[in-house]
Every structure is written in structure tokens, then in C-alpha cells.
Design an enzyme around this catalytic site. Structure first.
Site, PDB file in Angstrom:
ATOM      1  N   PRO A   9      -4.718   3.945   9.227  1.00  0.00           N
ATOM      2  CA  PRO A   9      -4.257   2.565   9.078  1.00  0.00           C
ATOM      3  C   PRO A   9      -2.741   2.390   9.203  1.00  0.00           C
ATOM      4  O   PRO A   9      -1.974   3.209   8.706  1.00  0.00           O
ATOM      5  CB  PRO A   9      -4.738   2.170   7.679  1.00  0.00           C
ATOM      6  CG  PRO A   9      -5.076   3.441   6.992  1.00  0.00           C
ATOM      7  CD  PRO A   9      -5.468   4.412   8.052  1.00  0.00           C
ATOM      8  N   ASN A  10      -2.394   1.318   9.873  1.00  0.00           N
ATOM      9  CA  ASN A  10      -1.006   0.868  10.059  1.00  0.00           C
ATOM     10  C   ASN A  10      -0.187   1.714  11.030  1.00  0.00           C
ATOM     11  O   ASN A  10       0.960   1.375  11.339  1.00  0.00           O
ATOM     12  CB  ASN A  10      -0.277   0.749   8.713  1.00  0.00           C
ATOM     13  CG  ASN A  10      -0.920  -0.300   7.840  1.00  0.00           C
ATOM     14  OD1 ASN A  10      -1.067  -1.447   8.269  1.00  0.00           O
ATOM     15  ND2 ASN A  10      -1.345   0.068   6.639  1.00  0.00           N
ATOM     16  N   ARG A  17       7.435  -0.599  11.611  1.00  0.00           N
ATOM     17  CA  ARG A  17       7.479  -0.131  10.220  1.00  0.00           C
ATOM     18  C   ARG A  17       8.892   0.363   9.879  1.00  0.00           C
ATOM     19  O   ARG A  17       9.747   0.494  10.750  1.00  0.00           O
ATOM     20  CB  ARG A  17       6.436   0.968   9.998  1.00  0.00           C
ATOM     21  CG  ARG A  17       5.009   0.461  10.205  1.00  0.00           C
ATOM     22  CD  ARG A  17       3.979   1.517   9.869  1.00  0.00           C
ATOM     23  NE  ARG A  17       3.853   1.733   8.420  1.00  0.00           N
ATOM     24  CZ  ARG A  17       2.985   2.580   7.870  1.00  0.00           C
ATOM     25  NH1 ARG A  17       2.166   3.284   8.633  1.00  0.00           N
ATOM     26  NH2 ARG A  17       2.917   2.734   6.557  1.00  0.00           N
ATOM     27  N   TYR A  22       9.824   6.129   9.486  1.00  0.00           N
ATOM     28  CA  TYR A  22       8.896   6.356  10.601  1.00  0.00           C
ATOM     29  C   TYR A  22       9.561   6.383  11.980  1.00  0.00           C
ATOM     30  O   TYR A  22       8.853   6.515  12.981  1.00  0.00           O
ATOM     31  CB  TYR A  22       7.804   5.283  10.573  1.00  0.00           C
ATOM     32  CG  TYR A  22       7.020   5.264   9.277  1.00  0.00           C
ATOM     33  CD1 TYR A  22       6.196   6.340   8.932  1.00  0.00           C
ATOM     34  CD2 TYR A  22       7.110   4.200   8.376  1.00  0.00           C
ATOM     35  CE1 TYR A  22       5.486   6.355   7.737  1.00  0.00           C
ATOM     36  CE2 TYR A  22       6.410   4.200   7.179  1.00  0.00           C
ATOM     37  CZ  TYR A  22       5.601   5.270   6.871  1.00  0.00           C
ATOM     38  OH  TYR A  22       4.903   5.288   5.690  1.00  0.00           O
ATOM     39  N   ASN A  70      -3.549  12.059  11.052  1.00  0.00           N
ATOM     40  CA  ASN A  70      -2.633  11.408  10.120  1.00  0.00           C
ATOM     41  C   ASN A  70      -3.457  10.295   9.470  1.00  0.00           C
ATOM     42  O   ASN A  70      -3.644   9.228  10.062  1.00  0.00           O
ATOM     43  CB  ASN A  70      -1.423  10.817  10.847  1.00  0.00           C
ATOM     44  CG  ASN A  70      -0.453  10.166   9.883  1.00  0.00           C
ATOM     45  OD1 ASN A  70      -0.799   9.898   8.728  1.00  0.00           O
ATOM     46  ND2 ASN A  70       0.760   9.881  10.334  1.00  0.00           N
ATOM     47  N   ALA A  73      -2.372   5.886   4.615  1.00  0.00           N
ATOM     48  CA  ALA A  73      -2.536   5.743   3.163  1.00  0.00           C
ATOM     49  C   ALA A  73      -3.876   6.301   2.667  1.00  0.00           C
ATOM     50  O   ALA A  73      -4.006   6.631   1.481  1.00  0.00           O
ATOM     51  CB  ALA A  73      -2.394   4.273   2.769  1.00  0.00           C
ATOM     52  N   GLU A  94      -3.463  18.231   8.971  1.00  0.00           N
ATOM     53  CA  GLU A  94      -2.984  16.924   8.482  1.00  0.00           C
ATOM     54  C   GLU A  94      -1.488  16.795   8.787  1.00  0.00           C
ATOM     55  O   GLU A  94      -0.713  17.710   8.503  1.00  0.00           O
ATOM     56  CB  GLU A  94      -3.214  16.829   6.966  1.00  0.00           C
ATOM     57  CG  GLU A  94      -2.693  15.529   6.378  1.00  0.00           C
ATOM     58  CD  GLU A  94      -3.106  15.341   4.931  1.00  0.00           C
ATOM     59  OE1 GLU A  94      -4.278  15.584   4.601  1.00  0.00           O
ATOM     60  OE2 GLU A  94      -2.239  14.966   4.118  1.00  0.00           O
ATOM     61  N   HIS A  96       2.057  14.097   8.790  1.00  0.00           N
ATOM     62  CA  HIS A  96       2.712  12.860   8.357  1.00  0.00           C
ATOM     63  C   HIS A  96       4.069  12.759   9.031  1.00  0.00           C
ATOM     64  O   HIS A  96       4.790  13.755   9.133  1.00  0.00           O
ATOM     65  CB  HIS A  96       2.888  12.833   6.837  1.00  0.00           C
ATOM     66  CG  HIS A  96       1.573  12.879   6.131  1.00  0.00           C
ATOM     67  ND1 HIS A  96       0.770  11.777   6.001  1.00  0.00           N
ATOM     68  CD2 HIS A  96       0.915  13.904   5.566  1.00  0.00           C
ATOM     69  CE1 HIS A  96      -0.334  12.122   5.375  1.00  0.00           C
ATOM     70  NE2 HIS A  96      -0.286  13.414   5.108  1.00  0.00           N
ATOM     71  N   ARG A 103       8.970  10.871  -1.304  1.00  0.00           N
ATOM     72  CA  ARG A 103       8.911   9.413  -1.416  1.00  0.00           C
ATOM     73  C   ARG A 103       8.288   9.024  -2.770  1.00  0.00           C
ATOM     74  O   ARG A 103       8.476   9.729  -3.749  1.00  0.00           O
ATOM     75  CB  ARG A 103       8.111   8.858  -0.226  1.00  0.00           C
ATOM     76  CG  ARG A 103       8.767   9.183   1.120  1.00  0.00           C
ATOM     77  CD  ARG A 103       7.979   8.629   2.278  1.00  0.00           C
ATOM     78  NE  ARG A 103       7.930   7.159   2.236  1.00  0.00           N
ATOM     79  CZ  ARG A 103       7.125   6.424   2.996  1.00  0.00           C
ATOM     80  NH1 ARG A 103       6.316   7.009   3.858  1.00  0.00           N
ATOM     81  NH2 ARG A 103       7.137   5.116   2.898  1.00  0.00           N
TER      82      ARG A 103
HETATM   83  C1  DQA Z   1       2.146   8.418   6.492  1.00  0.00           C
HETATM   84  C2  DQA Z   1       2.538   8.469   5.013  1.00  0.00           C
HETATM   85  C3  DQA Z   1       1.575   7.639   4.182  1.00  0.00           C
HETATM   86  O1  DQA Z   1       1.945   7.697   2.809  1.00  0.00           O
HETATM   87  C4  DQA Z   1       1.625   6.189   4.630  1.00  0.00           C
HETATM   88  O2  DQA Z   1       0.691   5.426   3.886  1.00  0.00           O
HETATM   89  C5  DQA Z   1       1.449   6.018   6.090  1.00  0.00           C
HETATM   90  C6  DQA Z   1       2.061   6.987   6.999  1.00  0.00           C
HETATM   91  C7  DQA Z   1       3.184   9.166   7.382  1.00  0.00           C
HETATM   92  O3  DQA Z   1       2.849   9.436   8.522  1.00  0.00           O
HETATM   93  O4  DQA Z   1       4.290   9.435   6.944  1.00  0.00           O
HETATM   94  O5  DQA Z   1       0.857   5.039   6.549  1.00  0.00           O
HETATM   95  O6  DQA Z   1       0.901   9.048   6.667  1.00  0.00           O
END
Ligand code: DQA
Length: 139
Positions: A9-10, A17, A22, A70, A73, A94, A96, A103
Site C-alpha cells: 500500500p501507498n 510521499r 522515500y 515491500n 505498512a 523483505e 524497505h 523512525r
Molecule cells: C516502507 C516503510 C513502512 O513503514 C511504510 O508504511 C511504507 C513504506 C518503506 O519502504 O520504507 O509504506 O515499507
């Protein structure tokens, strides 16, 4: 060799963002960087904002040699995604973009990382490159 790259998501909103966390690249930019870096590898890129769709995609794992995920959240609370990863017999890495451990407190917990081969965090787009590099070297 075929690698599945899943973004949760997102992550379709990269570019809009928080740039400190990011960077300023979009998801298309990111996929382009990956393709450019690994010219001989076949990729399937998948992004979804929906937990069930991510699970459905993970369940197609037998078509691939390795998976980069990835979970966004969902990392921090999706036991359903965790259970999907747990039964996968190929490497799942995994990744990020941001450094989740430096954070907010809630980002320090990953419910998915313990069932992954490993976790890479904080290297912006290179988190993906490093994860794929591992898959390439270990297949
Ligand atoms: C994320 C870190 C997560 O905490 C966050 O909710 C994201 C992006 C990252 O790539 O740094 O959406 O996965």
C-alpha cells in the site's frame, strides 16, 4: 530466472510521499532502475493497496525463482501476509526504502521479516537492488 517484485500500500504514490524518507523517484522510476540494473533477469512487478490481492499474488510463488516484497505498512501488522510467506519454499526478501528502525516506534516491529530470508531497510532504491543481488547470487 524470474523474480517477482511486490510493492504494498501507498508505494504507488512514490514521488509524492515524504521525500526525506522515500526519495523523489516514482514506482515506475524504481521498476526502471531495477530493469536497467539486471538486464538478463525476467521480472514481474506487482503493486496493490489491498491485503488480499497481495496474498493472492504470493500464492503464485511456484512460477518464480525468488520474491522481493515491500509490504508497506502491512509489514507492521499483517499476520495474513506473514502466514502466506511462511509456506513459500523459495527465498522471500523483505525490503524497505526508508530506515524503519530509525523512525517511529511502530515501524520497528515487522511481523513479516521473521518468515523472510532476510530484511533490507534504509537504502532507498538500493534496498531492492541489494535484495535482488542476493537472489541472483544464491540461485
Ligand atoms: C516502507 C516503510 C513502512 O513503514 C511504510 O508504511 C511504507 C513504506 C518503506 O519502504 O520504507 O509504506 O515499507
Amino acid at each position: 530466472m524470474k523474480i517477482l517484485v511486490i510493492n504494498g500500500p501507498n508505494l504507488n504514490m512514490l514521488g509524492l510521499r515524504d521525500k526525506d524518507q522515500y526519495g523523489s523517484f516514482t514506482l515506475d522510476d524504481l521498476n526502471g532502475i531495477i530493469l536497467n540494473h539486471f538486464k538478463d533477469i525476467e521480472f514481474d512487478f506487482f503493486q496493490s493497496n489491498h491485503e488480499g490481492e497481495i496474498i493472492d499474488k504470493l500464492q503464485t510463488f511456484s512460477k518464480y525463482d525468488g520474491i522481493i516484497i515491500n509490504p508497506g505498512a502491512f509489514t507492521h501488522y499483517s499476520y495474513a501476509i506473514r502466514d502466506s510467506i511462511e509456506l513459500i519454499s523459495i527465498d522471500v526478501i523483505e525490503v524497505h526504502i526508508s530506515s524503519v528502525d530509525s523512525r517511529e516506534e511502530f515501524r520497528r516491529k515487522s511481523v513479516t521479516a521473521p518468515v523472510c530470508t532476510g530484511k533490507i531497510s534504509g537504502f532507498k532504491e538500493y534496498s531492492y537492488i541489494l535484495g535482488i543481488e542476493y537472489l541472483v547470487r544464491n540461485l
